[in-house]
Scaffold this active site. Structure first.
Site, PDB file in Angstrom:
ATOM      1  N   ASN A 156      18.406   1.868  -3.029  1.00  0.00           N
ATOM      2  CA  ASN A 156      16.961   1.752  -3.256  1.00  0.00           C
ATOM      3  C   ASN A 156      16.553   0.291  -3.508  1.00  0.00           C
ATOM      4  O   ASN A 156      16.942  -0.328  -4.502  1.00  0.00           O
ATOM      5  CB  ASN A 156      16.593   2.625  -4.460  1.00  0.00           C
ATOM      6  CG  ASN A 156      15.095   2.727  -4.673  1.00  0.00           C
ATOM      7  OD1 ASN A 156      14.309   1.937  -4.140  1.00  0.00           O
ATOM      8  ND2 ASN A 156      14.686   3.711  -5.459  1.00  0.00           N
ATOM      9  N   TRP A 157      15.730  -0.266  -2.622  1.00  0.00           N
ATOM     10  CA  TRP A 157      15.314  -1.675  -2.735  1.00  0.00           C
ATOM     11  C   TRP A 157      14.641  -1.979  -4.067  1.00  0.00           C
ATOM     12  O   TRP A 157      14.740  -3.075  -4.605  1.00  0.00           O
ATOM     13  CB  TRP A 157      14.363  -2.034  -1.593  1.00  0.00           C
ATOM     14  CG  TRP A 157      13.019  -1.359  -1.708  1.00  0.00           C
ATOM     15  CD1 TRP A 157      12.654  -0.147  -1.214  1.00  0.00           C
ATOM     16  CD2 TRP A 157      11.865  -1.863  -2.407  1.00  0.00           C
ATOM     17  NE1 TRP A 157      11.362   0.152  -1.556  1.00  0.00           N
ATOM     18  CE2 TRP A 157      10.844  -0.886  -2.281  1.00  0.00           C
ATOM     19  CE3 TRP A 157      11.592  -3.030  -3.115  1.00  0.00           C
ATOM     20  CZ2 TRP A 157       9.584  -1.050  -2.845  1.00  0.00           C
ATOM     21  CZ3 TRP A 157      10.332  -3.192  -3.686  1.00  0.00           C
ATOM     22  CH2 TRP A 157       9.345  -2.203  -3.541  1.00  0.00           C
ATOM     23  N   ASN A 214      13.000  11.023  -4.250  1.00  0.00           N
ATOM     24  CA  ASN A 214      14.074  10.769  -5.220  1.00  0.00           C
ATOM     25  C   ASN A 214      14.486  12.020  -5.997  1.00  0.00           C
ATOM     26  O   ASN A 214      14.871  11.936  -7.157  1.00  0.00           O
ATOM     27  CB  ASN A 214      13.663   9.679  -6.235  1.00  0.00           C
ATOM     28  CG  ASN A 214      13.484   8.326  -5.583  1.00  0.00           C
ATOM     29  OD1 ASN A 214      14.035   8.078  -4.511  1.00  0.00           O
ATOM     30  ND2 ASN A 214      12.724   7.453  -6.209  1.00  0.00           N
ATOM     31  N   HIS A 218       1.808   5.253  -1.641  1.00  0.00           N
ATOM     32  CA  HIS A 218       2.577   5.954  -0.599  1.00  0.00           C
ATOM     33  C   HIS A 218       1.632   6.659   0.378  1.00  0.00           C
ATOM     34  O   HIS A 218       1.887   7.802   0.787  1.00  0.00           O
ATOM     35  CB  HIS A 218       3.586   6.935  -1.197  1.00  0.00           C
ATOM     36  CG  HIS A 218       4.642   6.250  -2.010  1.00  0.00           C
ATOM     37  ND1 HIS A 218       5.484   6.913  -2.865  1.00  0.00           N
ATOM     38  CD2 HIS A 218       4.980   4.940  -2.113  1.00  0.00           C
ATOM     39  CE1 HIS A 218       6.295   6.041  -3.461  1.00  0.00           C
ATOM     40  NE2 HIS A 218       6.006   4.839  -3.010  1.00  0.00           N
ATOM     41  N   ASP A 220     -21.649  24.876 -19.397  1.00  0.00           N
ATOM     42  CA  ASP A 220     -20.650  25.526 -20.241  1.00  0.00           C
ATOM     43  C   ASP A 220     -19.804  26.527 -19.467  1.00  0.00           C
ATOM     44  O   ASP A 220     -19.121  27.355 -20.057  1.00  0.00           O
ATOM     45  CB  ASP A 220     -21.308  26.196 -21.451  1.00  0.00           C
ATOM     46  CG  ASP A 220     -22.347  27.237 -21.053  1.00  0.00           C
ATOM     47  OD1 ASP A 220     -22.735  27.268 -19.872  1.00  0.00           O
ATOM     48  OD2 ASP A 220     -22.771  28.020 -21.931  1.00  0.00           O
ATOM     49  N   GLU A 221     -19.900  26.465 -18.128  1.00  0.00           N
ATOM     50  CA  GLU A 221     -19.055  27.337 -17.334  1.00  0.00           C
ATOM     51  C   GLU A 221     -18.589  26.638 -16.062  1.00  0.00           C
ATOM     52  O   GLU A 221     -19.248  25.726 -15.566  1.00  0.00           O
ATOM     53  CB  GLU A 221     -19.765  28.655 -16.955  1.00  0.00           C
ATOM     54  CG  GLU A 221     -20.967  28.533 -16.032  1.00  0.00           C
ATOM     55  CD  GLU A 221     -22.220  28.214 -16.803  1.00  0.00           C
ATOM     56  OE1 GLU A 221     -22.542  27.000 -16.856  1.00  0.00           O
ATOM     57  OE2 GLU A 221     -22.890  29.115 -17.322  1.00  0.00           O
ATOM     58  N   ARG A 262       4.608  12.723  -8.747  1.00  0.00           N
ATOM     59  CA  ARG A 262       5.916  13.296  -9.088  1.00  0.00           C
ATOM     60  C   ARG A 262       6.356  12.969 -10.508  1.00  0.00           C
ATOM     61  O   ARG A 262       7.338  13.526 -11.005  1.00  0.00           O
ATOM     62  CB  ARG A 262       6.972  12.847  -8.081  1.00  0.00           C
ATOM     63  CG  ARG A 262       7.331  11.386  -8.128  1.00  0.00           C
ATOM     64  CD  ARG A 262       8.397  11.051  -7.064  1.00  0.00           C
ATOM     65  NE  ARG A 262       9.096   9.819  -7.376  1.00  0.00           N
ATOM     66  CZ  ARG A 262       8.674   8.598  -7.026  1.00  0.00           C
ATOM     67  NH1 ARG A 262       7.580   8.464  -6.305  1.00  0.00           N
ATOM     68  NH2 ARG A 262       9.359   7.526  -7.354  1.00  0.00           N
ATOM     69  N   TYR A 315       1.823   5.212 -10.474  1.00  0.00           N
ATOM     70  CA  TYR A 315       1.872   3.872  -9.894  1.00  0.00           C
ATOM     71  C   TYR A 315       0.685   3.040 -10.381  1.00  0.00           C
ATOM     72  O   TYR A 315       0.814   1.846 -10.621  1.00  0.00           O
ATOM     73  CB  TYR A 315       1.899   3.939  -8.369  1.00  0.00           C
ATOM     74  CG  TYR A 315       3.236   4.371  -7.826  1.00  0.00           C
ATOM     75  CD1 TYR A 315       4.284   3.470  -7.702  1.00  0.00           C
ATOM     76  CD2 TYR A 315       3.466   5.691  -7.468  1.00  0.00           C
ATOM     77  CE1 TYR A 315       5.517   3.864  -7.225  1.00  0.00           C
ATOM     78  CE2 TYR A 315       4.705   6.104  -6.987  1.00  0.00           C
ATOM     79  CZ  TYR A 315       5.726   5.188  -6.867  1.00  0.00           C
ATOM     80  OH  TYR A 315       6.943   5.586  -6.407  1.00  0.00           O
TER      81      TYR A 315
HETATM   82 CA    CA Z   1     -24.402  27.521 -18.373  1.00  0.00          CA
END
Ligand code: CA
Length: 745
Positions: free
Chosen positions: A156-157, A432, A254, A529-530, A317, A263
């Site tokens: 791995n670089w 990985n 990526h 509220d929903e 990840r 990242y």
């Molecule tokens: Ca509401």
């Protein structure tokens, strides 16, 4: 070889010293007595950042941090293969440096940890000549054996060019006065050999710039510092494709993954450090575009920290790493933002500090300071004691992030995150050997943040049923294929100001089986509220797998007995309870902490599956990357409450509808179910629309290019629409085409 006696240690160290002097014949020590120049000043700033500056060792949190530093160093020291002899490694669990550069980087990391204890005021190892000699010995061994300018890198670089250099640079700063100039030249020369200057994009680029700036400071090479600073410039540009920051606050790494919290976090950690190092010096950042970085703090970082927890939906990840749960990383974000404040304009610095103070005061998870540097702890405590800094109010906002297929809805007492994928953004990353069960994390996973601040901590990820993540529609028992885009472009939504949003996702299941498919149209209506969730067109051709929509999969208290009430009837709190419940109008799950009750309302009644289960798992089940394994690999256990729709096997045009009612008591949910705030205007494959009557707000997702009408809205084509009747005949309207047809991507 393990060390056992002090005498042996003494003998070995004597030998080590002999080797050091033999290895560096022109060993002239660089000492603090040298007349200080600007490089020495920068190095001193760096040294104090690492060691914490002037703190009170008796403060309990400081003392705890010192103990952690000391314990880590002791452990490293006691297990170090002291040599000299014919050793090939410094630690037996990091013996494969010849083939695996991660072992080289981690060996440097352990030497850094030992050097830190050696330099830490209040540590029992402070000033220990024996520790010092082991560090010097280890540095020389790694340089001679694995990390020098004659080595051709393998594996791995990142380990060669970023991981090892960052740890090595920091260690050299700590040991600078103890190292012969020839050793400093050899170590920094090795870094230069592997990474001459800035490279790559995004977080990787900032890392490589930090490596160069650090090397330049250590070698007193202004041109290299300048190169490192100038190398940052491409990062400051907003991007419209690929890696980097987007104007909407998204951060991509990526190419196709949302990564503000991983990242992006590393990027801002390193960027803030470089800024801090060079601020006011001859190499200060002069690129006017660097101002963008201070905007990112507001747009791309702060919004994703919920009371100290960095939201998993932007951590890729990293969610599979045992030591990186959401609060662990949220606290690191606080440290990065605080460091940004050190180079920011006063008005920005004041705003950042207010937000950090709010986090410090409202995080009810574990100790905020745990695992953080002495430097941060000292500054954070000063911030708490600074009466001129007022904590920021609880943030209230609603926003869609079209560049990364995420949505965020922050209301008083709760927050919601929605994680999606499309033709632009992939479902999940698993590089990985990490994030091995992230299958459905991009399939509409709906995160609910409330008073239960540890909901997604406490080993949530290795224990949750990864086939049943809240908010998703899933093919039971089928893993989604990793790192996949699909053909769906209708993913996104629109927000009415900063208040409410409508979000939609044309979901396509992706796996290796190309003979079968599952599709669904999913919508979320984020009101006051929903949160109303609709699904339609749920069609599957998998011949033997049920399709499920997961309303809830909540991690419960330690006993797993949070009360579940359905239509006013208390259900069993026994682990193992399961039931197919018909005629469900509403449900209520008691929270594990104050402010974490959750209500569920089902318009038109529902048939719902319930399950209370105990599950065990190991972090190793979901991440096998060497550098970040949990010591001892223990099994963890949690209890969960599942509520889900089972659409059956191979459904055609199945649908669902439910509303989450965060923070409501059972009786309030009962009342709500008798007189709900909203009505479903449409829930089919052409349009999904909801009207919140008390707010006068309509949200509508138009899925096709045919003309469709709901209530007062007619759309000739695909669109997400939100509209508010403001009274007096005036309207507020927000529209987007989530397909992003003009996108360059
Ligand atoms: Ca509401």
């Amino acid at each position: 070889m393990m060390r056992s006696t002090a005498m042996r240690r003494y003998v070995i160290l004597f030998l080590c010293l002999a080797v050091i002097w033999a290895g560096f014949p022109i060993a002239g020590k660089v000492h603090a007595a040298d007349p200080g120049d600007e490089y020495d000043g920068l190095r001193q700033r760096w040294y104090e950042m690492l060691t914490g500056g002037n703190y009170d060792p008796a403060d309990p949190d400081i003392a705890n941090a010192i103990q952690v530093i000391t314990d880590k160093a002791e452990s490293n020291w006691n297990t170090m293969n002291a040599g000299p002899g014919s050793r090939t490694y410094l630690w037996s669990d990091l013996a494969n440096g010849a083939t695996n550069p991660t072992h080289i980087r981690l060996s440097y990391q352990r030497l850094y940890e030992m050097a830190l204890a050696y330099r830490t005021t209040g540590s029992s190892l402070e000033g220990s000549s024996a520790v010092r000699d082991s560090v010097l010995d280890g540095l020389q061994f790694l340089n001679e054996t694995y990390y020098n300018d004659a080595v051709t890198p393998y594996g791995n670089w990142w380990e060669w060019q970023i991981g090892a250099p960052l740890a090595l640079n920091d260690t050299v700063v700590l040991m600078y006065d103890e190292l012969p100039a020839s050793a400093i030249a050899a170590y920094t020369g090795a870094i230069e050999h592997f990474v001459a200057g800035p490279r790559d994009t995004g977080a990787n680029r900032v890392w490589s710039c930090a490596v160069a700036v650090g090397r330049g400071i250590l070698t007193k090479d202004g041109a290299t510092i300048q190169r490192g600073v100038a190398g940052l410039s491409p990062v400051f540009d907003y991007v419209t494709s690929g890696d980097g920051f987007y104007e909407d606050g998204s951060f991509i790494q990526h190419v196709k993954f949302a990564y503000n919290g991983s990242y992006g976090l590393s990027l801002i950690e390193n960027l803030s450090t470089v800024f801090y190092f060079v601020t006011g010096s001859s190499w200060d950042v002069t690129d006017p575009k660097s101002a963008n970085a201070y905007r990112w703090v507001d747009d791309s970082f702060i919004p994703f920290v919920y009371k100290g927890a960095l939201m998993d939906m932007v951590r890729g990840r990293d969610i599979s790493v045992f030591s990186r749960e959401d609060h662990d990383m949220g606290h690191r974000m606080a440290a990065a933002v605080l460091r940004m404040a050190q180079s920011a304009a006063p008005v920005d610095a004041a705003r950042y500090k207010s937000v950090i103070k709010y986090w410090l005061l409202n995080d009810t998870s574990h100790n905020f300071y745990e695992g953080l540097s002495l430097d941060f702890i000292r500054q954070a405590k000063a911030l708490l004691n600074d009466s001129t800094v007022t904590p920021a109010p609880e943030p209230v906002a609603s926003k869609v992030y079209p560049a990364m297929d995420r949505a965020l809805h922050l209301r008083p007492g709760f927050g919601v995150g929605i994680s999606m994928f499309s033709k632009r953004i992939a479902n999940y990353e698993t590089t990985n050997g990490q994030n091995l069960k992230g299958w459905y994390t991009g399939a509409g996973m709906t995160y609910l943040y409330n008073g239960d601040s540890d909901q997604y901590g406490g080993n949530f990820w290795p224990t949750v049923n990864s086939y049943r993540l809240p908010g998703t529609t899933a093919v039971a028992g089928k893993n989604m294929q990793a790192e996949s885009l699909n053909n769906q472009t209708w993913v996104g939504g629109t927000s009415l100001g900063d208040d409410y949003s409508v979000v939609g996702m044309s979901l396509e299941h992706i796996d290796a089986d190309i003979t079968a498919d599952m599709n669904a149209k999913k919508s979320w209506f984020l009101f006051d509220d929903e949160v109303v969730a609709l699904g339609s067109g749920i069609t599957s051709t998998y011949p033997s797998n049920d399709v499920e929509t997961i309303v809830e999969n909540r991690r419960l208290n330690a006993a797993g007995d949070n009360a579940l009430t359905v239509n006013g009837v208390l259900k069993s709190s026994a682990i193992g309870w399961s039931e197919t419940m018909t005629g469900v109008k509403w449900a209520h799950l008691a929270g594990s902490a104050a402010g974490s009750d959750i209500g569920y309302y089902f318009p038109g009644v529902a048939t719902l599956e319930g399950l209370r289960e105990e599950r065990s798992g190991k972090w190793f089940d979901i991440s096998k990357y060497t550098g970040v394994l949990e010591p001892g690999d223990p099994a963890h256990t949690n209890r969960f409450l599942n509520l889900y729709f089972n659409h059956g096997t191979a459904p055609t045009d199945a649908s669902y509808a439910y509303a989450l009612l965060p923070g409501k008591t059972a009786s309030a949910v009962n009342s709500y179910a008798g007189n709900p705030d909203f009505i479903v205007l449409a829930n089919n494959s052409s349009v999904q629309a909801v009207k919140e009557k008390t707010l006068g707000v309509i949200g509508a997702n138009f899925w096709t290019n045919s003309e469709q009408s709901v209530d007062m809205i007619t759309s000739s084509g695909k669109a997400a629409v939100m509209l508010r009747e403001d009274g007096g005949g005036s309207l507020s309207l927000s529209v987007s085409d989530p397909n992003q047809p003009a996108s360059a991507r």
